[in-house]
Design an enzyme around this catalytic site. Structure first.
Site, PDB file in Angstrom:
ATOM      1  N   TYR A  61       0.699  -1.006   0.467  1.00  0.00           N
ATOM      2  CA  TYR A  61      -0.187   0.016  -0.167  1.00  0.00           C
ATOM      3  C   TYR A  61       0.774   0.994   0.401  1.00  0.00           C
ATOM      4  O   TYR A  61      -0.105   2.586  -0.356  1.00  0.00           O
ATOM      5  CB  TYR A  61      -0.734  -0.016   1.065  1.00  0.00           C
ATOM      6  CG  TYR A  61      -2.164  -0.528   0.764  1.00  0.00           C
ATOM      7  CD1 TYR A  61      -3.517  -0.419   0.041  1.00  0.00           C
ATOM      8  CD2 TYR A  61      -2.217  -1.986   1.450  1.00  0.00           C
ATOM      9  CE1 TYR A  61      -4.598  -0.673   0.047  1.00  0.00           C
ATOM     10  CE2 TYR A  61      -3.345  -3.175   0.792  1.00  0.00           C
ATOM     11  CZ  TYR A  61      -4.896  -2.821   0.712  1.00  0.00           C
ATOM     12  OH  TYR A  61      -5.979  -3.092  -0.350  1.00  0.00           O
ATOM     13  N   HIS A 109     -15.033   2.915  -0.753  1.00  0.00           N
ATOM     14  CA  HIS A 109     -13.331   2.371  -0.455  1.00  0.00           C
ATOM     15  C   HIS A 109     -12.346   2.839   0.356  1.00  0.00           C
ATOM     16  O   HIS A 109     -11.296   1.872   0.261  1.00  0.00           O
ATOM     17  CB  HIS A 109     -13.157   1.714  -1.804  1.00  0.00           C
ATOM     18  CG  HIS A 109     -14.118   0.489  -2.617  1.00  0.00           C
ATOM     19  ND1 HIS A 109     -14.143   0.101  -3.420  1.00  0.00           N
ATOM     20  CD2 HIS A 109     -15.590   0.263  -2.270  1.00  0.00           C
ATOM     21  CE1 HIS A 109     -15.613  -0.613  -3.907  1.00  0.00           C
ATOM     22  NE2 HIS A 109     -15.870  -0.382  -3.291  1.00  0.00           N
ATOM     23  N   CYS A 121      -5.463   3.786  13.033  1.00  0.00           N
ATOM     24  CA  CYS A 121      -5.597   2.315  13.697  1.00  0.00           C
ATOM     25  C   CYS A 121      -5.722   1.530  13.747  1.00  0.00           C
ATOM     26  O   CYS A 121      -7.124   1.184  14.469  1.00  0.00           O
ATOM     27  CB  CYS A 121      -4.859   3.059  15.920  1.00  0.00           C
ATOM     28  SG  CYS A 121      -4.067   1.740  16.695  1.00  0.00           S
ATOM     29  N   THR A 126     -16.287   1.599 -14.424  1.00  0.00           N
ATOM     30  CA  THR A 126     -16.549   0.982 -13.474  1.00  0.00           C
ATOM     31  C   THR A 126     -17.233  -0.139 -14.696  1.00  0.00           C
ATOM     32  O   THR A 126     -17.577  -0.313 -15.207  1.00  0.00           O
ATOM     33  CB  THR A 126     -17.065   1.266 -12.680  1.00  0.00           C
ATOM     34  OG1 THR A 126     -17.491   0.180 -11.946  1.00  0.00           O
ATOM     35  CG2 THR A 126     -18.778   1.728 -13.332  1.00  0.00           C
ATOM     36  N   ASN A 133     -17.598   3.467 -21.093  1.00  0.00           N
ATOM     37  CA  ASN A 133     -16.880   2.361 -20.755  1.00  0.00           C
ATOM     38  C   ASN A 133     -16.556   1.841 -22.046  1.00  0.00           C
ATOM     39  O   ASN A 133     -17.534   0.767 -23.225  1.00  0.00           O
ATOM     40  CB  ASN A 133     -17.729   1.380 -19.857  1.00  0.00           C
ATOM     41  CG  ASN A 133     -16.465   0.552 -19.593  1.00  0.00           C
ATOM     42  OD1 ASN A 133     -15.519  -0.108 -19.419  1.00  0.00           O
ATOM     43  ND2 ASN A 133     -16.280   0.801 -18.023  1.00  0.00           N
ATOM     44  N   PRO A 134     -15.352   1.443 -22.467  1.00  0.00           N
ATOM     45  CA  PRO A 134     -14.968   0.610 -23.516  1.00  0.00           C
ATOM     46  C   PRO A 134     -15.501  -0.172 -23.610  1.00  0.00           C
ATOM     47  O   PRO A 134     -15.486  -0.804 -24.833  1.00  0.00           O
ATOM     48  CB  PRO A 134     -13.701   1.076 -23.761  1.00  0.00           C
ATOM     49  CG  PRO A 134     -12.785   1.738 -22.898  1.00  0.00           C
ATOM     50  CD  PRO A 134     -13.798   2.102 -21.552  1.00  0.00           C
TER      51      PRO A 134
END
Length: 237
Positions: free
Chosen positions: A53, A104, A112, A178, A203-204
């Site tokens: 990350y 998200h 923490c 998406t 969207n393609p």
């Protein structure tokens, strides 16, 4: 006009942010995504999860918003726009969009893992990818984790509530980049349709949403979004 934008990995991929399935530098290529993005993976090896990350954090910091992000931000001059995103980058914000509801989580927020207190301290430097990095430690002794929704975790209440509110009040929902397969986010387009809003998919690729969308545009975000606001009345009539 009230517009809700639901964005996914495709819009950020145009800026050079790898999609989740591709987002593994060679160091992590042998690991299953679940090992890097789950509470179990964190318990098993927090250093590895932190390393991955942290690499993504610095990778995203080095890229810039593209024409798609900038177009959405520019719509705010002519309409009431709310951005709902499944992405964990900050490219919408850097383009100037407000508000942005992160379903998200964010690569730029940390907390923490034990007491949930937000962490705003220093992050370890990373000149090049490292397989394992020791996470910072909270005052309570718990390890600091990315404030990201991992596999099996619930979406954060406040962003989800605001996303639903924006969807329910929208005249138009633009769904961009998406796959339309990750729930509950994918259900927002269904909610918009059920309330009589027009849903425009950008969207393609064909997705599960394509059959029910009011309009599907087979272009990328940077191709379709500049100028889309001016074209909407004609496209939807």
């Amino acid at each position: 006009m009230r517009i809700a934008v639901l964005s996914g990995a495709g819009i950020s991929a145009e800026s050079g942010v790898p999609t989740f399935r591709d987002d593994k530098n060679g160091l992590w290529a042998r690991f299953d995504p679940y090992e890097l993005s789950s509470t179990q993976g964190w318990r098993d090896n927090p250093q590895r999860v932190w390393g991955w990350y942290l690499w993504r954090h610095y990778l995203v910091a080095d890229v810039a918003p593209n024409a798609g992000h900038r177009a959405i931000a520019a719509w705010q001059d002519h309409a009431e726009v709310s951005v709902i995103t499944q992405n964990v980058d900050d490219l919408h914000e850097r383009a100037g969009s407000r508000p942005v509801h992160h379903l998200h989580g964010s690569l730029f927020e940390f907390r923490c893992a034990r007491c949930a207190k937000p962490y705003t301290g220093e992050l370890p430097a990373m000149a090049e990818p490292a397989l394992e990095v020791q996470p910072p430690v909270c005052g309570c002794g718990g390890l600091i984790r990315p404030d990201i929704v991992w596999f099996g975790e619930q979406l954060p209440d406040e962003p989800w509530r605001r996303a639903v509110e924006a969807t329910e009040s929208a005249d138009v929902m633009v769904v961009v980049g998406t796959s339309a397969i990750v729930y509950p986010a994918a259900g927002l387009a269904e909610l918009a349709l059920s309330r009589g809003a027009a849903v425009v998919e950008v969207n393609p690729e064909v997705t599960p949403l394509s059959a029910s969308a009011t309009l599907s545009i087979r272009e990328t975000a940077s191709q379709a979004l500049p100028g889309l606001l001016q074209r909407l009345p004609a496209l939807l009539n």
